[in-house]
Design a protein around this motif. Structure first.
Motif, PDB file in Angstrom:
ATOM      1  N   SER A 157       0.908 -31.638 -52.135  1.00 27.71           N
ATOM      2  CA  SER A 157       1.637 -30.862 -53.188  1.00 27.71           C
ATOM      3  C   SER A 157       1.188 -29.337 -53.529  1.00 27.71           C
ATOM      4  O   SER A 157       2.009 -28.498 -53.961  1.00 27.71           O
ATOM      5  CB  SER A 157       1.956 -31.425 -54.503  1.00 27.71           C
ATOM      6  N   GLY A 158      -0.272 -29.164 -53.440  1.00 30.16           N
ATOM      7  CA  GLY A 158      -0.669 -27.820 -53.514  1.00 30.16           C
ATOM      8  C   GLY A 158      -0.729 -26.879 -52.472  1.00 30.16           C
ATOM      9  O   GLY A 158      -1.094 -25.726 -52.575  1.00 30.16           O
ATOM     10  N   LYS A 159       0.066 -27.296 -51.328  1.00 28.09           N
ATOM     11  CA  LYS A 159      -0.039 -26.371 -50.129  1.00 28.09           C
ATOM     12  C   LYS A 159       1.122 -25.879 -49.917  1.00 28.09           C
ATOM     13  O   LYS A 159       2.333 -26.243 -50.181  1.00 28.09           O
ATOM     14  CB  LYS A 159      -0.284 -27.422 -48.873  1.00 28.09           C
ATOM     15  N   GLU A 160       1.344 -24.687 -49.183  1.00 26.17           N
ATOM     16  CA  GLU A 160       2.330 -23.906 -48.915  1.00 26.17           C
ATOM     17  C   GLU A 160       3.152 -24.710 -47.857  1.00 26.17           C
ATOM     18  O   GLU A 160       4.478 -24.840 -47.882  1.00 26.17           O
ATOM     19  CB  GLU A 160       1.917 -22.387 -48.501  1.00 26.17           C
ATOM     20  N   HIS A 161       2.618 -25.363 -47.006  1.00 22.50           N
ATOM     21  CA  HIS A 161       3.015 -25.958 -46.041  1.00 22.50           C
ATOM     22  C   HIS A 161       2.018 -27.011 -45.511  1.00 22.50           C
ATOM     23  O   HIS A 161       0.897 -26.934 -45.631  1.00 22.50           O
ATOM     24  CB  HIS A 161       3.386 -25.173 -44.700  1.00 22.50           C
ATOM     25  N   ILE A 162       2.663 -28.210 -44.750  1.00 20.72           N
ATOM     26  CA  ILE A 162       1.479 -28.983 -44.218  1.00 20.72           C
ATOM     27  C   ILE A 162       2.081 -29.218 -42.629  1.00 20.72           C
ATOM     28  O   ILE A 162       3.163 -29.033 -42.472  1.00 20.72           O
ATOM     29  CB  ILE A 162       1.355 -30.336 -44.680  1.00 20.72           C
ATOM     30  N   ASP A 163       1.473 -29.468 -41.687  1.00 24.83           N
ATOM     31  CA  ASP A 163       1.773 -30.021 -40.405  1.00 24.83           C
ATOM     32  C   ASP A 163       1.363 -31.484 -40.167  1.00 24.83           C
ATOM     33  O   ASP A 163       0.515 -32.088 -40.645  1.00 24.83           O
ATOM     34  CB  ASP A 163       0.496 -29.091 -39.524  1.00 24.83           C
ATOM     35  N   ILE A 164       2.562 -31.989 -39.963  1.00 29.09           N
ATOM     36  CA  ILE A 164       2.752 -33.432 -39.699  1.00 29.09           C
ATOM     37  C   ILE A 164       3.198 -33.853 -38.427  1.00 29.09           C
ATOM     38  O   ILE A 164       4.051 -32.888 -37.853  1.00 29.09           O
ATOM     39  CB  ILE A 164       3.642 -34.036 -40.908  1.00 29.09           C
ATOM     40  N   ASN A 165       2.532 -34.921 -37.548  1.00 29.51           N
ATOM     41  CA  ASN A 165       2.864 -35.223 -36.497  1.00 29.51           C
ATOM     42  C   ASN A 165       4.712 -35.511 -36.344  1.00 29.51           C
ATOM     43  O   ASN A 165       5.474 -36.025 -37.292  1.00 29.51           O
ATOM     44  CB  ASN A 165       2.399 -36.651 -36.158  1.00 29.51           C
ATOM     45  N   ALA A 166       5.266 -35.090 -35.229  1.00 36.03           N
ATOM     46  CA  ALA A 166       6.628 -34.976 -35.262  1.00 36.03           C
ATOM     47  C   ALA A 166       7.098 -35.926 -34.180  1.00 36.03           C
ATOM     48  O   ALA A 166       8.393 -36.060 -33.662  1.00 36.03           O
ATOM     49  CB  ALA A 166       7.096 -33.695 -34.871  1.00 36.03           C
ATOM     50  N   GLY A 167       6.366 -37.188 -33.961  1.00 32.81           N
ATOM     51  CA  GLY A 167       6.809 -38.176 -33.181  1.00 32.81           C
ATOM     52  C   GLY A 167       6.312 -38.170 -31.634  1.00 32.81           C
ATOM     53  O   GLY A 167       6.809 -39.137 -30.774  1.00 32.81           O
ATOM     54  N   GLU A 168       5.316 -37.304 -31.312  1.00 35.18           N
ATOM     55  CA  GLU A 168       5.038 -37.341 -29.994  1.00 35.18           C
ATOM     56  C   GLU A 168       3.456 -36.751 -30.088  1.00 35.18           C
ATOM     57  O   GLU A 168       3.322 -35.818 -30.875  1.00 35.18           O
ATOM     58  CB  GLU A 168       5.886 -36.495 -29.200  1.00 35.18           C
ATOM     59  N   ARG A 169       2.797 -37.463 -29.254  1.00 34.14           N
ATOM     60  CA  ARG A 169       1.334 -36.750 -29.108  1.00 34.14           C
ATOM     61  C   ARG A 169       1.308 -35.358 -28.936  1.00 34.14           C
ATOM     62  O   ARG A 169       1.993 -34.779 -27.972  1.00 34.14           O
ATOM     63  CB  ARG A 169       0.582 -37.326 -28.217  1.00 34.14           C
ATOM     64  N   GLY A 170       0.823 -34.482 -29.987  1.00 28.85           N
ATOM     65  CA  GLY A 170       0.720 -32.865 -29.744  1.00 28.85           C
ATOM     66  C   GLY A 170       1.937 -32.186 -30.089  1.00 28.85           C
ATOM     67  O   GLY A 170       2.173 -30.976 -30.157  1.00 28.85           O
ATOM     68  N   LEU A 171       2.955 -33.091 -30.681  1.00 25.06           N
ATOM     69  CA  LEU A 171       4.133 -32.298 -31.495  1.00 25.06           C
ATOM     70  C   LEU A 171       4.042 -32.514 -32.838  1.00 25.06           C
ATOM     71  O   LEU A 171       3.925 -33.386 -33.493  1.00 25.06           O
ATOM     72  CB  LEU A 171       5.553 -33.004 -30.952  1.00 25.06           C
ATOM     73  N   VAL A 172       4.008 -31.245 -33.431  1.00 25.48           N
ATOM     74  CA  VAL A 172       3.624 -31.397 -34.750  1.00 25.48           C
ATOM     75  C   VAL A 172       4.731 -30.339 -35.502  1.00 25.48           C
ATOM     76  O   VAL A 172       5.198 -29.413 -34.882  1.00 25.48           O
ATOM     77  CB  VAL A 172       2.314 -30.545 -35.211  1.00 25.48           C
ATOM     78  N   VAL A 173       5.191 -30.688 -36.714  1.00 26.17           N
ATOM     79  CA  VAL A 173       6.294 -29.959 -37.372  1.00 26.17           C
ATOM     80  C   VAL A 173       5.619 -29.440 -38.645  1.00 26.17           C
ATOM     81  O   VAL A 173       4.615 -29.998 -39.354  1.00 26.17           O
ATOM     82  CB  VAL A 173       7.393 -30.644 -37.988  1.00 26.17           C
ATOM     83  N   LYS A 174       5.873 -27.955 -38.928  1.00 29.60           N
ATOM     84  CA  LYS A 174       5.124 -27.328 -40.268  1.00 29.60           C
ATOM     85  C   LYS A 174       6.189 -27.527 -40.993  1.00 29.60           C
ATOM     86  O   LYS A 174       7.534 -26.967 -40.981  1.00 29.60           O
ATOM     87  CB  LYS A 174       4.903 -25.919 -39.861  1.00 29.60           C
ATOM     88  N   ILE A 175       5.760 -27.923 -42.302  1.00 29.19           N
ATOM     89  CA  ILE A 175       6.803 -28.238 -43.258  1.00 29.19           C
ATOM     90  C   ILE A 175       6.321 -27.975 -44.798  1.00 29.19           C
ATOM     91  O   ILE A 175       5.261 -28.319 -44.741  1.00 29.19           O
ATOM     92  CB  ILE A 175       7.470 -29.704 -42.982  1.00 29.19           C
ATOM     93  N   THR A 176       7.339 -27.754 -45.628  1.00 29.29           N
ATOM     94  CA  THR A 176       6.766 -27.790 -47.102  1.00 29.29           C
ATOM     95  C   THR A 176       6.496 -29.229 -47.389  1.00 29.29           C
ATOM     96  O   THR A 176       7.224 -30.171 -47.056  1.00 29.29           O
ATOM     97  CB  THR A 176       7.774 -26.905 -47.940  1.00 29.29           C
ATOM     98  N   PRO A 177       5.571 -29.203 -48.322  1.00 26.88           N
ATOM     99  CA  PRO A 177       5.318 -30.868 -48.786  1.00 26.88           C
ATOM    100  C   PRO A 177       6.454 -31.557 -49.281  1.00 26.88           C
ATOM    101  O   PRO A 177       7.012 -32.535 -49.299  1.00 26.88           O
ATOM    102  CB  PRO A 177       4.051 -30.571 -49.659  1.00 26.88           C
TER     103      PRO A 177
END
Length: 126
Positions: A89-109
């Motif tokens: 919650s203190g981050k501007e964005h977080i990077d979370i896995n998007a369903g495939e190895r090496g695929l990441v989504v940058k998203i607000t918490p």
């Protein structure tokens, strides 16, 4: 940490997805900082349980529909409760896995919380 380096991201913003089972019954998806260690007792307590344990890789893959290393909280085969560690919650964005190895989504918490229908809670060991 290798993922953060490869992406050129702050390691504190890279989150991993873990699958646990509370009291051998209830599967739960956890989103925690990649370098963080989960407090399994805290996770169990969130669900009125006594303990929580990691789900074996093959079972996690069958439950989510994703390969280990690519498990995402978004679009899992089976709907399970999702908990995002409150440090997000203190981050501007977080990077979370998007369903495939090496695929990441940058998203607000907050967007991650809403999209995953997740709760924010303190689930890291101190």
């Amino acid at each position: 940490m290798q993922a953060a380096t490869a992406m050129g991201e702050d390691p504190a913003c890279v989150f991993k997805t873990l699958m646990v089972r509370v009291d051998r019954e209830k599967p739960v998806c956890l989103i925690v900082p990649a370098a963080g260690k989960v407090n399994l007792k805290a996770v169990a307590a969130l669900f009125d349980g006594r303990n929580a344990r990691m789900i074996p890789a093959e079972e996690a893959e069958a439950l989510t529909g994703f390969q280990v290393g690519g498990i995402s909280p978004f679009g899992q085969r089976t709907s399970v409760p999702i908990v995002i560690d409150e440090t997000a919650s203190g981050k501007e964005h977080i990077d979370i896995n998007a369903g495939e190895r090496g695929l990441v989504v940058k998203i607000t918490p907050e967007d991650a919380r809403v999209a995953a229908n997740a709760i924010l809670a303190p689930i890291l060991s101190s």
